[in-house]
Design an enzyme around this catalytic site. Structure first.
Site, PDB file in Angstrom:
ATOM      1  N   CYS A 117       0.889  -1.163   0.000  1.00  0.00           N
ATOM      2  CA  CYS A 117       0.000   0.000   0.000  1.00  0.00           C
ATOM      3  C   CYS A 117       0.925   1.209   0.000  1.00  0.00           C
ATOM      4  O   CYS A 117       1.553   1.514   1.010  1.00  0.00           O
ATOM      5  CB  CYS A 117      -0.913   0.017   1.224  1.00  0.00           C
ATOM      6  SG  CYS A 117      -1.990   1.472   1.262  1.00  0.00           S
ATOM      7  N   CYS A 120      -0.550   4.456   2.322  1.00  0.00           N
ATOM      8  CA  CYS A 120      -0.585   4.352   3.784  1.00  0.00           C
ATOM      9  C   CYS A 120      -0.169   2.937   4.169  1.00  0.00           C
ATOM     10  O   CYS A 120       0.972   2.567   3.969  1.00  0.00           O
ATOM     11  CB  CYS A 120      -1.956   4.734   4.330  1.00  0.00           C
ATOM     12  SG  CYS A 120      -3.339   3.892   3.527  1.00  0.00           S
ATOM     13  N   SER A 121      -1.077   2.148   4.708  1.00  0.00           N
ATOM     14  CA  SER A 121      -0.730   0.763   5.045  1.00  0.00           C
ATOM     15  C   SER A 121      -1.978  -0.116   5.008  1.00  0.00           C
ATOM     16  O   SER A 121      -2.173  -0.953   5.880  1.00  0.00           O
ATOM     17  CB  SER A 121      -0.053   0.682   6.416  1.00  0.00           C
ATOM     18  OG  SER A 121      -0.880   1.260   7.410  1.00  0.00           O
ATOM     19  N   CYS A 122      -2.832   0.092   3.988  1.00  0.00           N
ATOM     20  CA  CYS A 122      -4.014  -0.755   3.848  1.00  0.00           C
ATOM     21  C   CYS A 122      -3.574  -2.205   3.750  1.00  0.00           C
ATOM     22  O   CYS A 122      -2.632  -2.539   3.020  1.00  0.00           O
ATOM     23  CB  CYS A 122      -4.811  -0.357   2.603  1.00  0.00           C
ATOM     24  SG  CYS A 122      -5.637   1.237   2.760  1.00  0.00           S
TER      25      CYS A 122
END
Length: 221
Positions: A117, A120-122
């Protein structure tokens, strides 16, 4: 969704220092926030521990491993999984709802897939549990798109030059997991045995499934 295909990868000492310093700062902030909330009586540290333990031992990679093992053992389920993962996974794991559309991308003799991702950090936490710290760190998120083979080499995975590497960029609406290739020498294995070969990194694409002789039960013998 963005898809990227690229070439090679190895560990950059400067990149590692950036990652470790960033993660240390985040860890310190989280610990400070947890301490403040605990002191004020807003959270119970035991409850937090139970939540983390649940995602590490009940949710997460265990769900992903079960899904992959069933796909390896049942070609019809594998087809349903590739066509509509949100529906198919309910056949083998008890997940009430998914926060996003989930897509399963399959590794083959010609294609190796990785997920990231970049914004962000999906992360598909319902099937992979808590994301590893390196997945959320800026060095991985930026470098995997530019140099996926280099990243793979840092994880100890050498992909032949004639195999395409595809990087799948997750977001809030669309997330991915990798269906790794089934290891050779596993004919006749049960679903439960196959589960032991599936690792979290193989579901992200930064690793491969374990060889049969490297399975936990093999190591115990």
């Amino acid at each position: 969704m963005a898809t990227h295909s690229h070439g090679d990868h190895h560990h950059d000492p400067d990149g590692d220092q950036e990652e470790f310093s960033e993660l240390s700062e985040i860890a310190l902030r989280v610990r400070a926030l947890e301490s403040i909330l605990t002191e004020k009586g807003y959270v119970d540290p035991l409850a937090l521990d139970q939540i983390v333990q649940a995602y590490e031992t009940k949710v997460g990679p265990h769900n992903g491993a079960r899904i992959v093992a069933h796909a390896w053992a049942d070609p019809a389920f594998r087809e349903r999984l590739l066509q509509n993962a949100n529906t198919a996974i309910g056949e083998v794991v008890d997940i009430n709802t998914l926060d996003s559309d989930l897509r399963v991308v399959e590794n083959t003799d010609r294609i190796h897939n990785m997920i990231v991702c970049t914004l962000c950090s999906c992360y598909p936490w319902e099937v992979l549990g808590l994301p590893p710290t390196w997945y959320k760190a800026a060095p991985y998120r930026s470098r995997v798109v530019l140099d996926p083979r280099g990243i793979l080499a840092e994880f100890g995975v050498q992909v032949p030059e004639d195999k395409e590497v595809r990087v799948w960029d997750s977001n809030a609406e669309q997330r991915f997991i990798v269906l790794p290739q089934r290891p050779a020498g596993t004919d006749g294995w049960s679903v439960e045995q196959l589960e032991t070969l599936v690792t979290r990194d193989s579901l992200i694409g930064t690793g491969l499934a374990r060889r049969p002789d490297a399975a936990p039960e093999a190591a115990a013998r």
